[in-house]
Design an enzyme around this catalytic site. Structure first.
Site, mmCIF file in Angstrom:
data_model
loop_
_atom_site.group_PDB
_atom_site.id
_atom_site.type_symbol
_atom_site.label_atom_id
_atom_site.label_comp_id
_atom_site.label_asym_id
_atom_site.label_seq_id
_atom_site.Cartn_x
_atom_site.Cartn_y
_atom_site.Cartn_z
ATOM 1 N N SER A 98 0.822 -1.214 0.000
ATOM 2 C CA SER A 98 0.000 0.000 0.000
ATOM 3 C C SER A 98 0.850 1.255 0.000
ATOM 4 O O SER A 98 0.313 2.350 -0.168
ATOM 5 C CB SER A 98 -0.854 0.040 1.269
ATOM 6 N N ASN B 170 -3.479 6.065 -1.490
ATOM 7 C CA ASN B 170 -3.242 6.136 -0.040
ATOM 8 C C ASN B 170 -2.539 7.414 0.395
ATOM 9 O O ASN B 170 -2.595 7.786 1.563
ATOM 10 C CB ASN B 170 -2.478 4.900 0.433
ATOM 11 N N HIS C 153 -1.141 -2.537 -7.147
ATOM 12 C CA HIS C 153 -1.861 -2.217 -5.912
ATOM 13 C C HIS C 153 -3.370 -2.327 -6.120
ATOM 14 O O HIS C 153 -3.990 -1.437 -6.689
ATOM 15 C CB HIS C 153 -1.456 -0.794 -5.457
HETATM 16 N N1 LIG Z 1 -6.476 -4.005 3.519
HETATM 17 C C1 LIG Z 1 -6.523 -3.176 2.494
HETATM 18 O O1 LIG Z 1 -7.475 -2.402 2.331
HETATM 19 C C2 LIG Z 1 -5.395 -3.175 1.470
HETATM 20 C C3 LIG Z 1 -5.615 -2.565 0.231
HETATM 21 C C4 LIG Z 1 -4.578 -2.585 -0.728
HETATM 22 C C5 LIG Z 1 -3.368 -3.182 -0.410
HETATM 23 N N2 LIG Z 1 -3.187 -3.759 0.824
HETATM 24 C C6 LIG Z 1 -1.878 -4.391 1.097
HETATM 25 O O2 LIG Z 1 -2.013 -5.790 0.926
HETATM 26 C C7 LIG Z 1 -1.103 -6.473 1.802
HETATM 27 C C8 LIG Z 1 -1.884 -7.444 2.661
HETATM 28 O O3 LIG Z 1 -2.901 -6.750 3.381
HETATM 29 P P1 LIG Z 1 -4.183 -7.509 3.960
HETATM 30 O O4 LIG Z 1 -5.192 -6.454 4.236
HETATM 31 O O5 LIG Z 1 -4.526 -8.660 3.092
HETATM 32 O O6 LIG Z 1 -3.587 -8.033 5.347
HETATM 33 P P2 LIG Z 1 -4.010 -9.343 6.183
HETATM 34 O O7 LIG Z 1 -3.537 -9.116 7.565
HETATM 35 O O8 LIG Z 1 -5.461 -9.654 5.953
HETATM 36 O O9 LIG Z 1 -3.183 -10.518 5.471
HETATM 37 C C9 LIG Z 1 -1.795 -10.613 5.497
HETATM 38 C C10 LIG Z 1 -1.447 -12.083 5.295
HETATM 39 O O10 LIG Z 1 -0.031 -12.194 5.121
HETATM 40 C C11 LIG Z 1 0.354 -13.396 5.725
HETATM 41 N N3 LIG Z 1 1.796 -13.435 5.971
HETATM 42 C C12 LIG Z 1 2.497 -12.814 6.942
HETATM 43 N N4 LIG Z 1 3.798 -13.159 6.843
HETATM 44 C C13 LIG Z 1 3.903 -13.999 5.776
HETATM 45 C C14 LIG Z 1 4.981 -14.709 5.187
HETATM 46 N N5 LIG Z 1 6.211 -14.603 5.660
HETATM 47 N N6 LIG Z 1 4.726 -15.484 4.107
HETATM 48 C C15 LIG Z 1 3.468 -15.599 3.621
HETATM 49 N N7 LIG Z 1 2.403 -14.961 4.156
HETATM 50 C C16 LIG Z 1 2.626 -14.177 5.215
HETATM 51 C C17 LIG Z 1 -0.478 -13.430 7.017
HETATM 52 O O11 LIG Z 1 -0.506 -14.732 7.600
HETATM 53 C C18 LIG Z 1 -1.824 -12.949 6.510
HETATM 54 O O12 LIG Z 1 -2.634 -14.038 6.097
HETATM 55 C C19 LIG Z 1 -0.372 -5.382 2.593
HETATM 56 O O13 LIG Z 1 0.826 -5.063 1.933
HETATM 57 C C20 LIG Z 1 -1.361 -4.217 2.512
HETATM 58 O O14 LIG Z 1 -0.741 -2.963 2.667
HETATM 59 C C21 LIG Z 1 -4.183 -3.772 1.752
#
Ligand SMILES: NC(=O)c1ccc[n+]([C@@H]2O[C@H](COP(=O)([O-])OP(=O)(O)OC[C@H]3O[C@@H](n4cnc5c(N)ncnc54)[C@H](O)[C@@H]3O)[C@@H](O)[C@H]2O)c1
Length: 292
Positions: free
Chosen positions: A120, A191, A141
């Site tokens: 993000s 963002n 993204h």
């Molecule tokens: N939530 C949002 O609105 C959003 C929007 C766009 C982008 N993002 C980005 O997407 C990414 C994930 O966000 P999310 O909301 O899905 O978070 P989340 O907490 O729902 O999921 C993150 C996942 O990553 C896994 N993880 C952690 N360490 C790991 C590893 N070493 N190997 C494999 N998996 C691992 C965790 O177990 C978890 O299942 C982040 O970079 C976030 O900034 C989020």
């Protein structure tokens, strides 16, 4: 242009599950990995639930749902990505964690495989430098929830080559999304604008200008936002919101981006939003109840 047939997804949380869902629904073979089998099973169950919703709305047939699920496989080891044409990383928003994943990932990849990150906020150029292929690395993204939201921001690192960019741009169109191209600055476009607004909403709460409900109602009815900023923060995940603010604060070295102390406190308490059942709202109640 490199042909993309098989897509790997690292991280099966909210975003990784959504990315796997839309790619598989568009006919790509998808392999998803996370740190435990339990997370992967939960992710598959969520994808099935969201596909069911599409079936109920008449947007998808039962056969298409079954075919989508059959194209998704899972594994807890990075060796599962050996035949992937593109791997999209969607693990937790933490630079050290992502760099570590990329270092361990690349020895498992075909030399021509492309790598994208769904970060993000974190520098694409810096993340690319932790791989053996900065030219084949870029930002992709997606927005949350992925099956619903139309936009994908595309971000080149300093070394990203045109073939990689065009292949990912073409994939974005094939999965039915619209691309907006952003330069590699902290938090890119969406963002850079959205998160300071959410952070300001938390300051508004912290300073007692309004309660949770008043702030969300004000922005929904007063600015015509579909969700209030605190509700949206819970939806994104407060850990992700804080991580993005920290990247903006440090990356742009401007005090206007300092994370609100109340946001920090909620994250320290583990109240990171909807995904754990508590953030600015308590989701164990129906309808959810404001926590302040
Ligand atoms: N939530 C949002 O609105 C959003 C929007 C766009 C982008 N993002 C980005 O997407 C990414 C994930 O966000 P999310 O909301 O899905 O978070 P989340 O907490 O729902 O999921 C993150 C996942 O990553 C896994 N993880 C952690 N360490 C790991 C590893 N070493 N190997 C494999 N998996 C691992 C965790 O177990 C978890 O299942 C982040 O970079 C976030 O900034 C989020």
């Amino acid at each position: 242009m490199p042909e993309i047939k098989k897509i790997g997804v690292i991280g099966a949380g909210q975003m990784g599950s959504g990315i796997a869902h839309v790619c598989a629904q568009s006919g790509y073979d998808v392999i998803v990995s996370d740190i435990s089998e339990e997370v992967l099973q939960k992710s598959l169950a969520n994808i099935a639930k969201n596909l069911d919703r599409q079936v109920q709305k008449g947007k998808l047939s039962e056969e298409e749902k079954a075919a989508t699920l059959s194209r998704i496989s899972t594994g807890t080891d990075l060796s599962v990505f050996g035949d992937a044409d593109l791997v999209i990383e969607a693990a937790t928003e933490n630079e050290n964690l992502k760099r570590d994943i990329f270092k361990k990932l690349v020895p498992n990849l075909k030399p021509e495989a492309l790598v994208a990150t769904n970060t993000s906020s974190i520098s694409i150029t810096r993340l690319a430098a932790s791989t053996d292929r900065p030219a084949k690395f870029m930002g992709m993204h997606f927005m949350n929830p992925v099956p619903v939201m139309q936009l994908v921001e595309l971000i080149r690192g300093i070394a990203t080559d045109e073939e990689t960019f065009e292949a990912v741009r073409e994939l974005t169109a094939r999965i039915g999304k619209t691309a907006a191209v952003a330069e590699d600055f902290p938090a890119f476009i969406v963002n850079r604008i959205l998160l300071p607004m959410i952070n300001e909403a938390v300051y508004t709460l912290y300073e007692g200008v309004g309660g949770v409900e008043a702030i969300d109602t004000a922005l929904k009815l007063g600015a015509n936002h579909p969700m209030g900023p605190l509700e949206l923060a819970d939806f994104i995940g407060l850990d992700t919101c804080l991580a993005v603010m920290q990247v903006l604060y440090e990356g742009l070295a401007d005090s206007k981006y300092r994370p609100c102390p109340l946001l920090v406190k909620y994250v320290e308490a583990g109240w990171v939003g909807r995904k754990v059942g508590r953030g600015f709202y308590d989701y164990s109640k129906n309808p959810p109840v404001p926590t302040r």
